[in-house]
Design an enzyme around this catalytic site. Sequence first.
Site, PDB file in Angstrom:
ATOM      1  NE  ARG A  28      43.870  34.709  28.906  1.00 62.98           N
ATOM      2  CZ  ARG A  28      44.061  35.431  29.988  1.00 62.98           C
ATOM      3  NH1 ARG A  28      43.794  36.818  29.589  1.00 62.98           N
ATOM      4  NH2 ARG A  28      44.264  35.082  31.052  1.00 62.98           N
TER       5      ARG A  28
ATOM      6  CB  ALA B  40      38.758  26.671  30.934  1.00 59.19           C
TER       7      ALA B  40
ATOM      8  CE  LYS C 219      35.381  29.099  45.632  1.00 58.28           C
ATOM      9  NZ  LYS C 219      34.388  29.505  44.500  1.00 58.28           N
TER      10      LYS C 219
ATOM     11  CG  ASN D 248      31.361  26.905  47.879  1.00 61.56           C
ATOM     12  OD1 ASN D 248      31.012  25.901  48.417  1.00 61.56           O
ATOM     13  ND2 ASN D 248      30.507  27.834  47.569  1.00 61.56           N
TER      14      ASN D 248
ATOM     15  CE1 TYR E 154      29.838  40.696  44.174  1.00 63.03           C
ATOM     16  CE2 TYR E 154      30.081  38.610  43.091  1.00 63.03           C
ATOM     17  CZ  TYR E 154      30.449  39.475  44.247  1.00 63.03           C
ATOM     18  OH  TYR E 154      31.267  39.208  44.979  1.00 63.03           O
TER      19      TYR E 154
ATOM     20  CG  LEU F  37      42.542  24.857  22.243  1.00 64.06           C
ATOM     21  CD1 LEU F  37      41.012  25.101  22.420  1.00 64.06           C
ATOM     22  CD2 LEU F  37      42.932  24.834  20.874  1.00 64.06           C
ATOM     23  CE  LYS F  38      48.541  21.125  25.800  1.00 64.29           C
ATOM     24  NZ  LYS F  38      48.619  21.215  24.079  1.00 64.29           N
TER      25      LYS F  38
ATOM     26  CG  ASP G 236      30.905  28.271  44.220  1.00 63.42           C
ATOM     27  OD1 ASP G 236      30.109  29.300  44.745  1.00 63.42           O
ATOM     28  OD2 ASP G 236      31.824  28.035  44.253  1.00 63.42           O
TER      29      ASP G 236
ATOM     30  N   GLY H 264      26.107  37.772  38.366  1.00 65.44           N
ATOM     31  CA  GLY H 264      26.540  36.459  39.225  1.00 65.44           C
ATOM     32  C   GLY H 264      25.928  37.010  40.716  1.00 65.44           C
TER      33      GLY H 264
HETATM   34  P1  ATR Z   1      37.746  31.764  38.522  1.00 63.82           P
HETATM   35  O1  ATR Z   1      37.974  30.857  39.791  1.00 63.82           O
HETATM   36  O2  ATR Z   1      37.165  32.823  39.021  1.00 63.82           O
HETATM   37  O3  ATR Z   1      37.420  30.905  37.313  1.00 63.82           O
HETATM   38  P2  ATR Z   1      40.563  31.444  37.344  1.00 63.82           P
HETATM   39  O4  ATR Z   1      40.643  30.113  37.694  1.00 63.82           O
HETATM   40  O5  ATR Z   1      41.733  32.370  37.430  1.00 63.82           O
HETATM   41  O6  ATR Z   1      39.268  32.238  38.180  1.00 63.82           O
HETATM   42  O7  ATR Z   1      39.783  31.372  35.749  1.00 63.82           O
HETATM   43  C1  ATR Z   1      39.874  32.587  35.070  1.00 63.82           C
HETATM   44  C2  ATR Z   1      39.395  32.613  33.741  1.00 63.82           C
HETATM   45  O8  ATR Z   1      38.957  33.730  32.952  1.00 63.82           O
HETATM   46  C3  ATR Z   1      40.442  31.721  32.828  1.00 63.82           C
HETATM   47  O9  ATR Z   1      39.674  30.812  32.104  1.00 63.82           O
HETATM   48  C4  ATR Z   1      41.037  32.707  32.278  1.00 63.82           C
HETATM   49  O10 ATR Z   1      41.653  32.341  30.841  1.00 63.82           O
HETATM   50  P3  ATR Z   1      43.171  31.621  30.838  1.00 63.82           P
HETATM   51  O11 ATR Z   1      43.018  30.215  31.178  1.00 63.82           O
HETATM   52  O12 ATR Z   1      43.640  31.699  29.572  1.00 63.82           O
HETATM   53  O13 ATR Z   1      44.156  32.299  32.063  1.00 63.82           O
HETATM   54  C5  ATR Z   1      39.974  33.518  31.938  1.00 63.82           C
HETATM   55  N1  ATR Z   1      40.454  35.353  31.595  1.00 63.82           N
HETATM   56  C6  ATR Z   1      41.084  35.788  32.484  1.00 63.82           C
HETATM   57  N2  ATR Z   1      41.111  36.901  32.042  1.00 63.82           N
HETATM   58  C7  ATR Z   1      40.865  37.040  30.465  1.00 63.82           C
HETATM   59  C8  ATR Z   1      40.656  38.088  29.594  1.00 63.82           C
HETATM   60  N3  ATR Z   1      41.401  39.209  29.816  1.00 63.82           N
HETATM   61  N4  ATR Z   1      40.209  37.382  28.328  1.00 63.82           N
HETATM   62  C9  ATR Z   1      39.810  36.288  28.181  1.00 63.82           C
HETATM   63  N5  ATR Z   1      39.931  35.271  29.369  1.00 63.82           N
HETATM   64  C10 ATR Z   1      40.457  35.941  30.578  1.00 63.82           C
END
Ligand code: ATR
Length: 290
Positions: A158, A134, A72, A93, A233, A160-161, A108, A254
């Site tokens: 998870r 994020a 994407k 997308n 979903y 923070l940055k 989206d 979703g």
């Molecule tokens: P998408 O495009 O579906 O948003 P992604 O870009 O991989 O997929 O983002 C997944 C998000 O889910 C991220 O914010 C991830 O947190 P991190 O930035 O710390 O990786 C979060 N995430 C994935 N697994 C997680 C878990 N077990 N607990 C909390 N957050 C999770």
Amino acid sequence: MSKVNLDTQVLGLIGYPLGHSISPLIHNYALEYFDLNFVYLAFDLAPEKLKAGINGFRALNVKGVNVTIPHKREVLSLLDEVDDIAQKIGAVNTIVNQQGQLKGYNTDVTGFRRMIEDDGGFSIPNKSALIIGAGGASRAVGTALCEGGIKEIYLVNRTLKKAEKLASFWQDNYPQVSVKAGELNKDFYVPLLGEIDLVVDTTPVGMEPNIEQPPVIATEKFHPGMLVVDLVYNPAQTTILKAAKKQGAETINGLPMLLYQAAEAFKMWTGCEPEVEHWYRLLEKETDMR
Ligand code: ATR
């Protein structure tokens, strides 16, 4: 499908790995329904072949393509044009072939907005939202809320940055919205929940096959009048949605967003707008979803 012949045009989906996407099923159903001489194919396209794939679509005059993980973001630089919202969130997308020029969109954003407004009965202006995660999905959700006139967004993640980076991006682009980032930590978000109108979980937590995985945030302070959305979903009722229901909150998964973004893409390619109700019935019949 009408008989494939010299005039048949091609639509498709690129992603890697594609797994079990429902896009070919729903798009081919709609093509048949409207009696359109197109086929919709799934292209499992490895990242190192993305550029060649996109150039191939241009050369072969493929009419439209959906783009999913992990392409994407990377696909933006390979297109001839990218619309404003897709540019803003840095993710495409949907690609539309307009007389040989490939233009990128992000359906989206409108798909999420239509879901919370139409299915959730939620009016965005002046509301407060908590977004968890994020990544790419979170970018679309937050942009939809900012475009819709939300008052406040709290973004927890998870890492923070990543939350801080995305929050400051929204803050810069939408100065009228108050955006704050925080850790995925009870001390940060629990005191906020009393005032929150909308919670959106954009993480994969609770997704098949990890359906017993507990909610990504504590749910005790979820309350009636709050809308809780999980973009997952499958299963239809994740642990966070079950807990939210128990607390008297409204819930949506979703699936409507997935179908609305697909309907909008389909309309861009063909001029015909599918009824999502038909797709729900199709999914009930053909899959174990809903
Ligand atoms: P998408 O495009 O579906 O948003 P992604 O870009 O991989 O997929 O983002 C997944 C998000 O889910 C991220 O914010 C991830 O947190 P991190 O930035 O710390 O990786 C979060 N995430 C994935 N697994 C997680 C878990 N077990 N607990 C909390 N957050 C999770």
